[in-house]
Design a protein around this motif. Structure first.
Motif, mmCIF file in Angstrom:
data_model
loop_
_atom_site.group_PDB
_atom_site.id
_atom_site.type_symbol
_atom_site.label_atom_id
_atom_site.label_comp_id
_atom_site.label_asym_id
_atom_site.label_seq_id
_atom_site.Cartn_x
_atom_site.Cartn_y
_atom_site.Cartn_z
ATOM 1 N N ALA A 125 36.843 45.545 44.664
ATOM 2 C CA ALA A 125 36.913 44.706 43.356
ATOM 3 C C ALA A 125 35.424 44.566 42.937
ATOM 4 O O ALA A 125 35.199 44.543 41.629
ATOM 5 N N LYS A 172 40.934 48.640 37.446
ATOM 6 C CA LYS A 172 40.794 48.764 39.051
ATOM 7 C C LYS A 172 40.174 47.554 39.639
ATOM 8 O O LYS A 172 40.902 47.392 40.944
ATOM 9 N N ALA A 173 39.514 46.858 39.072
ATOM 10 C CA ALA A 173 38.689 45.634 39.688
ATOM 11 C C ALA A 173 39.719 44.504 39.898
ATOM 12 O O ALA A 173 39.938 44.176 41.050
ATOM 13 N N ARG A 174 40.720 44.587 38.836
ATOM 14 C CA ARG A 174 41.678 43.638 38.867
ATOM 15 C C ARG A 174 42.849 43.892 39.949
ATOM 16 O O ARG A 174 43.420 43.129 40.852
ATOM 17 N N ASP A 175 43.019 45.216 39.990
ATOM 18 C CA ASP A 175 44.153 45.741 41.119
ATOM 19 C C ASP A 175 43.745 45.461 42.352
ATOM 20 O O ASP A 175 44.180 45.073 43.178
ATOM 21 N N ARG A 176 42.212 45.732 42.544
ATOM 22 C CA ARG A 176 41.564 45.594 44.061
ATOM 23 C C ARG A 176 41.630 44.058 44.525
ATOM 24 O O ARG A 176 41.815 43.893 45.436
ATOM 25 N N TYR A 195 34.006 48.046 41.608
ATOM 26 C CA TYR A 195 34.636 48.228 40.209
ATOM 27 C C TYR A 195 34.157 47.326 39.236
ATOM 28 O O TYR A 195 33.839 47.841 38.063
ATOM 29 N N ASP A 213 36.101 40.717 36.853
ATOM 30 C CA ASP A 213 36.517 42.034 36.387
ATOM 31 C C ASP A 213 36.307 42.171 34.985
ATOM 32 O O ASP A 213 36.210 43.582 34.727
ATOM 33 N N VAL A 273 38.999 50.670 32.026
ATOM 34 C CA VAL A 273 39.829 51.297 33.259
ATOM 35 C C VAL A 273 39.081 50.981 34.517
ATOM 36 O O VAL A 273 39.881 50.424 35.524
ATOM 37 N N TYR A 274 37.790 50.652 34.470
ATOM 38 C CA TYR A 274 37.330 50.187 35.751
ATOM 39 C C TYR A 274 37.658 48.682 35.833
ATOM 40 O O TYR A 274 37.750 48.263 37.077
ATOM 41 N N SER A 275 37.693 47.925 34.844
ATOM 42 C CA SER A 275 38.247 46.374 34.572
ATOM 43 C C SER A 275 39.532 46.233 35.371
ATOM 44 O O SER A 275 39.735 45.434 36.085
#
Length: 125
Positions: free
Chosen positions: A85, A72-76, A88, A45, A68-70
């Motif tokens: 993930a 989102k990647a962690r959430d995915r 993102y 991420d 923000v994209y990091s």
């Protein structure tokens, strides 16, 4: 070399019947399956790199977008959506690269401008 008391006739092979022993009905064959779960490396991420871009070198707010994209990647990744993930995380990596390159170019241009400006002052009195 065979152990003492061993006779090849004492242990029937599969499909053979010993003489004098009645045939037994075939038992159901049990098949065992082994499942191997191959886990690949989880997608990255790039959150630390995004934080550095956000705090230290943030031209055009690219560090904020990368952060923000990091997230989102962690959430995915937590939601077990590895493909999302990966997507993102790749976007965050591209934004981090762009942010870092813009910062390095800006620093190099600033250093060159200062050197040229100071160099001109010394030559012309």
């Amino acid at each position: 070399m065979n152990p003492p008391g061993y006779s090849a006739d004492a242990f029937p092979l599969q499909g053979e019947r010993m003489v004098g022993i009645p045939a037994q009905p075939e038992a159901a064959t049990i098949v065992q399956y082994t499942t191997v779960n191959v886990t690949s490396d989880p997608p990255k991420d790039h959150i630390i790199w995004s934080l550095c871009c956000f705090v230290y070198f943030n031209p055009l707010c690219l560090g904020l977008a990368a952060l923000v994209y990091s997230f989102k990647a962690r959430d995915r990744k937590v939601a077990r959506d590895l493909e999302g993930a990966r997507h993102y995380g790749a976007t965050a990596r591209c934004l981090n690269i762009l942010s870092t390159l813009l910062f390095v170019v800006a620093v190099l241009v600033s250093i060159i401008a200062v050197v040229v400006f100071v160099g001109k002052k010394k030559i012309i009195p």
